[in-house]
Design an enzyme around this catalytic site. Structure first.
Site, PDB file in Angstrom:
ATOM      1  N   CYS A  33       0.857  -1.188   0.000  1.00 20.03           N
ATOM      2  CA  CYS A  33       0.000   0.000   0.000  1.00 20.03           C
ATOM      3  C   CYS A  33       0.897   1.244   0.000  1.00 20.03           C
ATOM      4  O   CYS A  33       2.005   1.226   0.531  1.00 20.03           O
ATOM      5  CB  CYS A  33      -0.915   0.005   1.223  1.00 20.03           C
TER       6      CYS A  33
ATOM      7  N   ASP B  79       0.461   3.773   1.676  1.00 22.93           N
ATOM      8  CA  ASP B  79       0.431   4.329   3.042  1.00 22.93           C
ATOM      9  C   ASP B  79       1.856   4.552   3.573  1.00 22.93           C
ATOM     10  O   ASP B  79       2.719   3.683   3.453  1.00 22.93           O
ATOM     11  CB  ASP B  79      -0.331   3.326   3.933  1.00 22.93           C
TER      12      ASP B  79
ATOM     13  N   ARG C  22       3.024   4.438   6.425  1.00 25.15           N
ATOM     14  CA  ARG C  22       3.413   3.645   7.601  1.00 25.15           C
ATOM     15  C   ARG C  22       3.897   2.240   7.276  1.00 25.15           C
ATOM     16  O   ARG C  22       4.202   1.472   8.187  1.00 25.15           O
ATOM     17  CB  ARG C  22       2.224   3.568   8.569  1.00 25.15           C
TER      18      ARG C  22
ATOM     19  N   HIS D 213      -2.258  -4.102   4.799  1.00 29.53           N
ATOM     20  CA  HIS D 213      -2.047  -3.737   6.205  1.00 29.53           C
ATOM     21  C   HIS D 213      -3.384  -3.472   6.875  1.00 29.53           C
ATOM     22  O   HIS D 213      -4.297  -2.920   6.256  1.00 29.53           O
ATOM     23  CB  HIS D 213      -1.118  -2.519   6.341  1.00 29.53           C
TER      24      HIS D 213
ATOM     25  N   CYS E   4      -6.222  -0.255   6.742  1.00 25.64           N
ATOM     26  CA  CYS E   4      -5.977   0.406   5.444  1.00 25.64           C
ATOM     27  C   CYS E   4      -7.107   1.387   5.114  1.00 25.64           C
ATOM     28  O   CYS E   4      -8.282   1.008   5.059  1.00 25.64           O
ATOM     29  CB  CYS E   4      -5.855  -0.650   4.349  1.00 25.64           C
TER      30      CYS E   4
HETATM   31 CO    CO Z   1      -3.502   1.158   2.953  1.00 24.36          CO
END
Ligand code: CO
Length: 215
Positions: free
Chosen positions: A48, A50, A52, A104, A107
């Protein structure tokens, strides 16, 4: 630049790079000189976007060890030329041994797909996740807690994207040509840092079903 705060956040990464430059300078193994000449990663990671879930930090790997493609909700959409191009390069040029789809928990893309809200152009991307929901609607609707609901769809979405990857012409032909390639599905727990194997590994097209397995 007029905005001081904006200027500072960019300066921070340039400053941060100095630490990395020092680290590279002090390295005595010669690996950065090797990396400058080319890459030979064995792992291809689809994660992803993202902030993190950085592939290297999470897997304890170094530059040069993981080839990475990231998008919202780690999707493998059959007609996505970006994903297909990276996949083709990973398989047919770099000859990676493993492809890891890494979702994750928590999400945002998956959570957004479970609502009827409009978010803009991304709604068309989220439709691919809604398609996964549609296949498993009964199982997901049975869960009442919104966080658990999202996390169940996170897992099911990873499994579906693993399947999508396996059915691309690129992976199909790799297996057809006898090339050792494993496709795995995993989920990251951001709060503990764990990378959980979903035990959804494919190493051939034998179990994909009639219409999905190339002759
Ligand atoms: Co995500």
């Amino acid at each position: 630049m007029g905005n001081k705060k904006l200027e500072l956040s960019f300066k921070k990464i340039l400053e941060g790079n100095k630490g990395w430059v020092d680290f590279v300078k002090e390295d005595k193994t010669g690996r950065f000189q090797q990396l400058a000449a080319g890459q030979h990663p064995e792992i291809f990671w689809i994660g992803c976007a993202d902030s993190r879930v950085p592939a290297n930090e999470i897997t304890g790997t170094k530059p040069g060890e993981v080839f990475v493609h990231r998008n919202i909700a780690n999707m493998c959409v059959h007609s996505d030329m970006n994903m297909l191009s990276v996949l083709d390069y990973a398989v047919n040029v770099l000859h990676v041994k493993h492809i890891v789809v890494a979702g994750h928990y928590g999400c945002g893309g998956v959570a957004a797909s479970l609502s009827r809200e409009q978010f803009g152009i991304i709604d068309n991307w989220l439709c691919h996740i809604k398609d996964v929901y549609r296949i498993h609607a009964e199982e997901i609707d049975a869960i009442k807690d919104p966080t658990e609901k999202t996390n169940k769809l996170v897992e099911l979405n990873v499994k579906e994207q693993v399947f999508n990857l396996c059915t691309t012409s690129i992976v199909q032909n790799a297996w057809k040509n006898g090339y050792d390639l494993a496709v795995h599905g995993t989920v990251i727990r951001i709060d503990t840092g764990e990378l959980l194997d979903l035990d959804t590994t494919f190493t051939s097209n034998e179990t994909l079903g009639k219409v999905f397995a190339f002759k």
